[in-house]
Design a protein around this motif. Structure first.
Motif, PDB file in Angstrom:
ATOM      1  N   THR A 277      33.770  20.865  37.854  1.00 29.37           N
ATOM      2  CA  THR A 277      33.867  19.659  38.671  1.00 29.37           C
ATOM      3  C   THR A 277      34.876  19.898  39.778  1.00 29.37           C
ATOM      4  O   THR A 277      35.744  20.762  39.656  1.00 29.37           O
ATOM      5  CB  THR A 277      34.243  18.443  37.800  1.00 29.37           C
ATOM      6  N   VAL A 324      27.851  15.682  33.875  1.00 25.00           N
ATOM      7  CA  VAL A 324      28.316  15.302  32.540  1.00 25.00           C
ATOM      8  C   VAL A 324      27.530  14.117  31.976  1.00 25.00           C
ATOM      9  O   VAL A 324      27.320  14.017  30.770  1.00 25.00           O
ATOM     10  CB  VAL A 324      29.838  15.027  32.556  1.00 25.00           C
ATOM     11  N   THR A 325      27.090  13.219  32.854  1.00 30.33           N
ATOM     12  CA  THR A 325      26.313  12.069  32.371  1.00 30.33           C
ATOM     13  C   THR A 325      25.095  12.540  31.593  1.00 30.33           C
ATOM     14  O   THR A 325      24.754  11.990  30.546  1.00 30.33           O
ATOM     15  CB  THR A 325      25.865  11.189  33.559  1.00 30.33           C
ATOM     16  N   GLU A 402      30.529   5.279  39.891  1.00 33.18           N
ATOM     17  CA  GLU A 402      31.374   4.755  40.957  1.00 33.18           C
ATOM     18  C   GLU A 402      31.475   3.253  40.721  1.00 33.18           C
ATOM     19  O   GLU A 402      30.698   2.695  39.938  1.00 33.18           O
ATOM     20  CB  GLU A 402      30.764   5.057  42.332  1.00 33.18           C
ATOM     21  N   PRO A 403      32.399   2.608  41.409  1.00 30.21           N
ATOM     22  CA  PRO A 403      32.475   1.163  41.226  1.00 30.21           C
ATOM     23  C   PRO A 403      31.145   0.517  41.644  1.00 30.21           C
ATOM     24  O   PRO A 403      30.545   0.933  42.641  1.00 30.21           O
ATOM     25  CB  PRO A 403      33.596   0.754  42.186  1.00 30.21           C
ATOM     26  N   ASP A 425      29.088  -1.762  32.885  1.00 26.69           N
ATOM     27  CA  ASP A 425      29.643  -0.914  33.944  1.00 26.69           C
ATOM     28  C   ASP A 425      30.615   0.032  33.242  1.00 26.69           C
ATOM     29  O   ASP A 425      31.670  -0.393  32.771  1.00 26.69           O
ATOM     30  CB  ASP A 425      30.356  -1.791  34.975  1.00 26.69           C
ATOM     31  N   TRP A 427      33.119   3.211  32.907  1.00 25.27           N
ATOM     32  CA  TRP A 427      33.994   4.158  33.608  1.00 25.27           C
ATOM     33  C   TRP A 427      34.300   5.335  32.697  1.00 25.27           C
ATOM     34  O   TRP A 427      34.697   5.157  31.538  1.00 25.27           O
ATOM     35  CB  TRP A 427      35.320   3.507  34.021  1.00 25.27           C
ATOM     36  N   GLN A 429      34.695  10.095  33.053  1.00 29.51           N
ATOM     37  CA  GLN A 429      34.760  11.263  33.937  1.00 29.51           C
ATOM     38  C   GLN A 429      34.270  12.497  33.189  1.00 29.51           C
ATOM     39  O   GLN A 429      34.227  12.488  31.952  1.00 29.51           O
ATOM     40  CB  GLN A 429      36.217  11.567  34.324  1.00 29.51           C
ATOM     41  N   THR A 430      33.990  13.539  33.941  1.00 28.19           N
ATOM     42  CA  THR A 430      33.663  14.826  33.331  1.00 28.19           C
ATOM     43  C   THR A 430      34.726  15.163  32.287  1.00 28.19           C
ATOM     44  O   THR A 430      34.429  15.630  31.192  1.00 28.19           O
ATOM     45  CB  THR A 430      33.632  15.920  34.419  1.00 28.19           C
ATOM     46  N   GLU A 431      35.968  14.904  32.633  1.00 24.29           N
ATOM     47  CA  GLU A 431      37.086  15.263  31.767  1.00 24.29           C
ATOM     48  C   GLU A 431      37.142  14.429  30.490  1.00 24.29           C
ATOM     49  O   GLU A 431      37.597  14.909  29.461  1.00 24.29           O
ATOM     50  CB  GLU A 431      38.415  15.068  32.515  1.00 24.29           C
ATOM     51  N   ALA A 512      44.076   9.961  35.499  1.00 22.01           N
ATOM     52  CA  ALA A 512      42.647  10.143  35.763  1.00 22.01           C
ATOM     53  C   ALA A 512      42.346  10.439  37.225  1.00 22.01           C
ATOM     54  O   ALA A 512      41.258  10.904  37.555  1.00 22.01           O
ATOM     55  CB  ALA A 512      41.895   8.887  35.320  1.00 22.01           C
ATOM     56  N   ASP A 514      42.262   8.029  39.483  1.00 20.13           N
ATOM     57  CA  ASP A 514      41.675   6.816  40.047  1.00 20.13           C
ATOM     58  C   ASP A 514      42.728   5.732  40.225  1.00 20.13           C
ATOM     59  O   ASP A 514      43.625   5.583  39.398  1.00 20.13           O
ATOM     60  CB  ASP A 514      40.598   6.247  39.108  1.00 20.13           C
ATOM     61  N   VAL A 526      38.152  -0.626  38.557  1.00 22.99           N
ATOM     62  CA  VAL A 526      38.417   0.724  39.062  1.00 22.99           C
ATOM     63  C   VAL A 526      38.157   0.719  40.559  1.00 22.99           C
ATOM     64  O   VAL A 526      37.111   0.247  41.016  1.00 22.99           O
ATOM     65  CB  VAL A 526      37.535   1.763  38.355  1.00 22.99           C
ATOM     66  N   ASN A 535      33.620  10.485  46.341  1.00 22.68           N
ATOM     67  CA  ASN A 535      32.536  10.173  45.425  1.00 22.68           C
ATOM     68  C   ASN A 535      31.318   9.808  46.276  1.00 22.68           C
ATOM     69  O   ASN A 535      31.249   8.743  46.856  1.00 22.68           O
ATOM     70  CB  ASN A 535      32.949   9.012  44.524  1.00 22.68           C
ATOM     71  N   ARG A 540      30.972  14.040  42.546  1.00 18.57           N
ATOM     72  CA  ARG A 540      32.347  14.247  42.928  1.00 18.57           C
ATOM     73  C   ARG A 540      32.433  15.442  43.874  1.00 18.57           C
ATOM     74  O   ARG A 540      31.955  16.523  43.569  1.00 18.57           O
ATOM     75  CB  ARG A 540      33.150  14.528  41.677  1.00 18.57           C
TER      76      ARG A 540
HETATM   77  C1  WT7 Z   1      34.868   9.751  38.735  1.00 20.26           C
HETATM   78  C2  WT7 Z   1      34.388  10.758  37.726  1.00 20.26           C
HETATM   79  C3  WT7 Z   1      31.335   9.803  34.420  1.00 20.26           C
HETATM   80  C4  WT7 Z   1      30.090  10.352  34.823  1.00 20.26           C
HETATM   81  C5  WT7 Z   1      29.785  10.323  36.272  1.00 20.26           C
HETATM   82  C6  WT7 Z   1      30.835  10.841  37.218  1.00 20.26           C
HETATM   83  C7  WT7 Z   1      34.269   7.562  39.299  1.00 20.26           C
HETATM   84  C8  WT7 Z   1      32.860   6.947  37.315  1.00 20.26           C
HETATM   85  C9  WT7 Z   1      32.937   4.774  37.386  1.00 20.26           C
HETATM   86  C10 WT7 Z   1      32.843   3.352  37.242  1.00 20.26           C
HETATM   87  C11 WT7 Z   1      34.289   3.149  39.057  1.00 20.26           C
HETATM   88  C12 WT7 Z   1      33.728   5.276  38.426  1.00 20.26           C
HETATM   89  C13 WT7 Z   1      35.766   7.656  39.125  1.00 20.26           C
HETATM   90  C14 WT7 Z   1      35.940   8.845  38.206  1.00 20.26           C
HETATM   91  N1  WT7 Z   1      33.653   6.638  38.362  1.00 20.26           N
HETATM   92  N2  WT7 Z   1      32.416   5.831  36.723  1.00 20.26           N
HETATM   93  N3  WT7 Z   1      32.094   2.780  36.302  1.00 20.26           N
HETATM   94  N4  WT7 Z   1      33.540   2.585  38.101  1.00 20.26           N
HETATM   95  N5  WT7 Z   1      34.398   4.472  39.262  1.00 20.26           N
HETATM   96  O1  WT7 Z   1      31.633  11.846  36.641  1.00 20.26           O
HETATM   97  O2  WT7 Z   1      31.872  13.471  38.531  1.00 20.26           O
HETATM   98  O3  WT7 Z   1      33.517  13.432  36.627  1.00 20.26           O
HETATM   99  O4  WT7 Z   1      33.455  11.603  38.355  1.00 20.26           O
HETATM  100  O5  WT7 Z   1      33.779   8.893  39.067  1.00 20.26           O
HETATM  101  O6  WT7 Z   1      36.358   7.899  40.363  1.00 20.26           O
HETATM  102  O7  WT7 Z   1      37.207   9.443  38.285  1.00 20.26           O
HETATM  103  P1  WT7 Z   1      32.625  12.668  37.534  1.00 20.26           P
END
Ligand code: WT7
Length: 662
Positions: A277, A324-325, A402-403, A425, A427, A429-431, A512, A514, A526, A535, A540
Motif C-alpha cells: 500500500t 485488502v477489501t 472513503e468518507p 459505513d 472504516w 485500512q490495509t493495515e 492511522a 486519518d 472520519v 484517496n 490509496r
Molecule cells: C484509508 C485506507 C479499508 C479498505 C479500503 C481502503 C480511508 C477507508 C473509510 C470510511 C472514511 C475511509 C481512510 C483510510 N477510508 N474506509 N468508511 N470512511 N475513510 O483501504 O487503501 O488501506 O485505505 O481509506 O483514509 O486510512 P486502504
C-alpha cells in the motif's frame, strides 16, 4: 418503526430534501424492529468486550478450527510487535474450505462467478477445495515451500481465489498485486518481497476488451532473475509470449494434479500475506498479515457487521481481490464463515449501466458492500437504472474506502436499499486487516456521514497533537488504543518503518493517518488523510510516489502533486510540473505524454486528472513545497496565507497560467 418505504426520519427534517439540508443532514436511521429482532449482535456485545477484550477475542477465535489450542491470547510484551493466539496452530485454507465440506456443506455454493461478458460459473465448497488442493500440489511440485513468497497478478476470476488459498494451504505468503498496476510496479513488489513464483493469466476482460496481464509479467520479469516459474491461467485466449522452462499453463499443471492434499497446520503467527500500500514516501509498504489473528478478525467482523446468516445470505463485495477489501471480504472472511459470495469480473457499465443491479436481481444478493465512488457514479447515472431491477433481496448495504457524503448515503439508502436496509459505513485500512469502526446493523441508529464507533473488541479514540483524547464536538487524529487480532504485524523487511510510521507519532497508540472528529454524541466522523496520501476512488495513492514518477521523466525538472476534491472520485490527482529548460514548452502533447508516463511507472489509476506546466512552485524559505497553496489552486479557491513563501509572487504566476483564470 421504519420497516419500509423511503427514509423515515426519527428526528428533524422530513423527506429526502434539498441539497442544503443534505449538507446538514440531521436524520438518524435506527434499524427496524424486525431487523433488530433477528440480528447476530446486540448492544450487550460492547460491554462484554470492553470488560475484557482479550477474553472477547479468546471466544471469537473459537469460530475457527484449530489444530492446536493457543496458550496465550495476546503477547504484547514487546510492543508494537504483537503475537496473537500464541502457540496455536491452524491452516487458513482448511478453515476456509475442508472443514465446511467435512461438516456436510460441500454442496453449498462458495462463489457465483459472473464474467464481464456474461459467462458464469457456480463453484461449491467441495469443488473449490479440490481446485485448491490441485493448485497446492502444483505449487509444491514447483518447489514452493512454507515461507516462500508467491506473487499473484490476476483478473477477478475464481482461479485468483484458488491461487491465494493454495498459497495459504502450503504456508507460502502470497502478495496479490492489483491487475491495474503497471509492469514497473509489479517488479518493485516482486523485488521487495523476493517472490520466486508468479501466478497470472493471459489477460482479463475490461470494458468488453481483453486486457493483457501476462505481457506485463514478461516485462516485469526482464529484471527479476530469481523468478523461476510463471503459472498462467488461460482466461481470454489472447496471444502471449512464452518462455519455455519458466512458463507453465494452469490447465496443463493444476488441472491435471491430484485433488488430495494434506493441509499442514501452521503457527498462528505464520505469515499469510503481504499487501502493498502507498505511504508517504515513494516506496510502497508491504503490510504483513499473519494467520490466526487475521482470520479471526475477518470472520468475526464479517459476521457481525454484515449480520451474516451463512445458510441463506448471498454476499457481494463489489471490489477487486487485488485490494485488502477483496482479501478480507471476498476471500478470507466469507469463506471462513462458509458463506456464499458473488465474484464479478468487470466494470459497472459493461455492457450496460444496470450491470450491478442485474447481478443483484439474478443471484438474489442480500448483502452488498461497495465504495462511495461507485455510489456517486450510480447517482449520476440516475435512479431509473436500478429501478428497472428487483433489489428486494437486499437486506443490508455497506460502504468502504472513503468518507461517504450524506447525499450519497441517503441516495444509497433510498434508491438501492429502498429505505429499508441498514447502511453500514465501515472504516478500516490495509493495515487494520479487518473493519474497525462501523455501525452494528441491529443496534446502531445510523447517521449519514459517520462511521459511528469502534466495533466490540476494538478501541479507538480521536486525539490532539499531544495524543490526548479530544472532547466531544472536537476534531483530531484517529488512533487505535489497544492491539487487535487482524492488525498488521510489521512492514515486510522494515520493522523500523513499521514503528516509525504507526507507533511513534503518539507513543503507545496506533496512528492511522486519518483525521477525524467526535460529534456531540461521541460518534466518529472520519475526515480523510492527514498525510501525503490521497484517496482516489477508494484507492490509496501517495503524492510522493507520483511526484517521483513524474520527475523520472527526462523532460521534468520538478513536480508537486496534490489531491483535489472531486465530485466523483473523492479526490483527484492534480500535478504541477516544471520542465527542464532544454525541453522548452514540452510540445503540444506534453500533458498526454506525462500522464502516460505515470501510468507506466505506477498504473492507470495514478494518472493525474490535470497536469499544469508552471514556471515556479511555491516554496517556503527552507525550500519546502507548499502543497496547501497548490491545493487552493487545484480546487479553484481563494489562495490562502502566502506570507511564508520565499517569493510571494509565485502564486500569482501559477494562477495566471491556469486555464480559465485571469
Ligand atoms: C484509508 C485506507 C479499508 C479498505 C479500503 C481502503 C480511508 C477507508 C473509510 C470510511 C472514511 C475511509 C481512510 C483510510 N477510508 N474506509 N468508511 N470512511 N475513510 O483501504 O487503501 O488501506 O485505505 O481509506 O483514509 O486510512 P486502504
Amino acid at each position: 418503526m421504519n420497516g419500509g418505504g423511503k427514509t423515515t426520519p426519527t428526528n428533524a427534517s422530513s423527506g429526502t430534501g434539498t441539497l442544503a439540508n443534505l449538507l446538514h443532514e440531521q436524520r438518524r436511521f435506527p434499524p427496524s424492529s424486525d431487523f433488530t429482532a433477528q440480528a447476530n449482535v446486540t448492544a450487550e456485545a460492547y460491554a462484554q468486550a470492553d470488560a475484557d477484550y482479550q477474553a472477547f477475542w479468546d471466544r471469537e477465535a473459537g469460530r475457527l478450527a484449530w489444530a492446536q489450542q493457543w496458550t496465550n491470547v495476546l503477547d504484547w510484551s514487546n510492543p508494537p510487535f504483537a503475537k496473537w493466539f500464541v502457540g496455536g496452530k491452524l491452516n487458513a485454507a482448511y478453515n476456509c474450505l475442508d472443514r465446511h465440506v467435512e461438516a456436510g456443506r460441500g454442496d453449498k455454493v462458495a462463489y457465483y462467478f459472473e464474467g464481464e461478458g456474461g459467462d458464469t460459473r457456480t463453484i461449491t465448497y467441495a469443488q473449490l477445495t479440490d481446485m485448491v488442493c490441485q493448485a497446492a500440489n502444483t505449487l509444491a511440485d514447483l518447489g514452493v515451500k512454507a515461507g516462500d513468497r508467491v506473487a499473484i497478478y490476476m483478473p477477478m476470476i475464481p482461479e485468483t481465489v484458488v491461487a491465494m488459498l493454495a498459497c495459504a494451504r502450503i504456508g507460502a505468503p502470497h502478495t496479490v498485486v492489483f491487475g491495474g498496476f503497471s509492469a514497473d510496479a509489479l517488479r518493485t513488489r516482486i523485488h521487495d518481497c523476493d517472490a520466486r513464483i508468479v501466478i497470472t493469466a493471459d489477460g482479463g476482460y475490461r470494458r468488453g476488451q481483453p486486457a493483457g496481464l501476462k505481457s506485463a509479467v514478461d516485462e516485469a520479469l526482464l529484471d527479476c532473475p530469481d523468478v523461476r516459474s510463471v503459472l498462467v491461467v488461460r482466461r481470454t485466449g489472447q496471444d502471449v509470449a512464452w518462455e519455455d522452462g519458466r512458463d507453465i499453463w494452469w490447465h496443463d499443471s493444476v488441472e491435471q494434479a491430484s485433488t488430495h492434499h494434506h493441509a499442514e497446520p501452521f503457527d498462528a503467527e505464520h505469515p499469510l500475506y503481504v499487501m502493498y500500500t502507498s505511504g508517504t514516501t515513494g516506496k510502497p509498504k508491504g503490510i504483513l498479515h499473519t494467520t490466526g489473528g487475521y482470520l479471526t478478525g475477518c470472520a468475526y467482523t464479517h459476521w457481525a457487521v454484515f449480520d451474516l446468516k451463512a445458510e441463506t445470505d448471498v454476499f457481494w463485495t463489489a471490489a477487486d481481490i487485488g485490494w485488502v477489501t477483496g482479501h478480507s471480504y471476498i476471500v478470507y472472511g466469507p469463506l471462513a464463515n462458509g458463506a456464499t459470495s458473488v465474484l464479478y469480473e468487470g466494470t459497472p457499465d459493461t455492457p450496460h449501466q444496470g450491470r450491478w443491479w442485474e447481478i443483484i436481481d439474478k443471484y438474489k444478493v442480500t448483502l452488498l458492500y461497495c465504495a462511495p465512488t461507485a455510489i456517486r457514479t450510480f447517482m449520476k447515472w440516475g435512479a431509473q437504472i436500478p429501478d428497472k431491477y428487483s433489489l428486494a433481496s437486499l437486506r443490508l448495504i455497506g460502504s468502504v474506502g472513503e468518507p461517504i457524503n450524506p447525499a450519497a448515503y441517503i441516495w444509497y439508502r433510498d434508491t438501492i436499499g429502498h429505505g429499508r436496509t441498514p447502511v453500514v459505513d465501515t472504516w478500516w485500512q490495509t493495515e487494520t486487516g479487518s473493519i474497525v469502526v462501523s455501525p452494528l446493523p441491529g443496534v446502531t441508529a445510523g447517521k449519514p456521514g459517520a462511521a459511528m464507533k469502534a466495533l466490540p473488541g476494538f478501541r479507538v479514540d480521536v486525539v490532539d497533537d499531544e495524543g490526548q483524547p479530544v472532547p466531544n464536538g472536537s476534531g483530531g487524529y484517529l488512533v487505535l488504543t489497544q492491539p487487535w487480532p487482524a492488525m498488521l504485524r510489521t512492514i515486510w523487511g522494515d520493522d523500523d518503518r513499521y514503528v516509525s510510521t504507526y507507533w511513534s507519532r503518539f507513543p503507545g497508540l496506533y496512528f492511522a493517518g486519518d483525521g477525524a472528529k467526535k460529534d456531540d454524541d461521541g460518534d466518529i466522523w472520519v475526515l480523510g488523510r492527514v498525510d501525503d496520501v490521497m484517496n482516489v476512488s477508494g484507492h490509496r495513492l501517495s503524492t510522493t510516489e507520483i511526484e517521483s514518477a513524474l520527475v523520472s521523466h527526462p523532460i521534468v525538472a520538478e513536480a508537486a502533486v496534490v489531491g483535489a476534491t472531486d465530485d466523483m472520485t473523492g479526490q483527484a490527482v492534480v500535478a504541477f510540473v516544471i520542465l527542464r529548460s532544454e525541453a522548452g514548452d514540452g510540445g503540444p502533447d506534453v500533458v498526454q505524454q506525462l500522464r502516460q508516463h505515470v501510468a507506466k511507472e505506477i498504473g492507470k489509476m495514478a494518472r493525474p486528472r490535470q497536469i499544469m506546466v508552471v514556471a515556479e512552485l511555491p516554496k517556503t524559505r527552507s525550500g519546502k513545497i507548499m502543497r496547501r497553496l497548490l491545493k487552493d489552486v487545484a480546487e479553484n479557491r481563494e489562495i490562502g496565507d502566502v506570507t511564508t513563501l520565499a517569493d510571494s509572487t509565485v502564486m500569482e504566476l501559477i494562477r495566471s497560467s491556469m486555464p480559465g483564470m485571469e
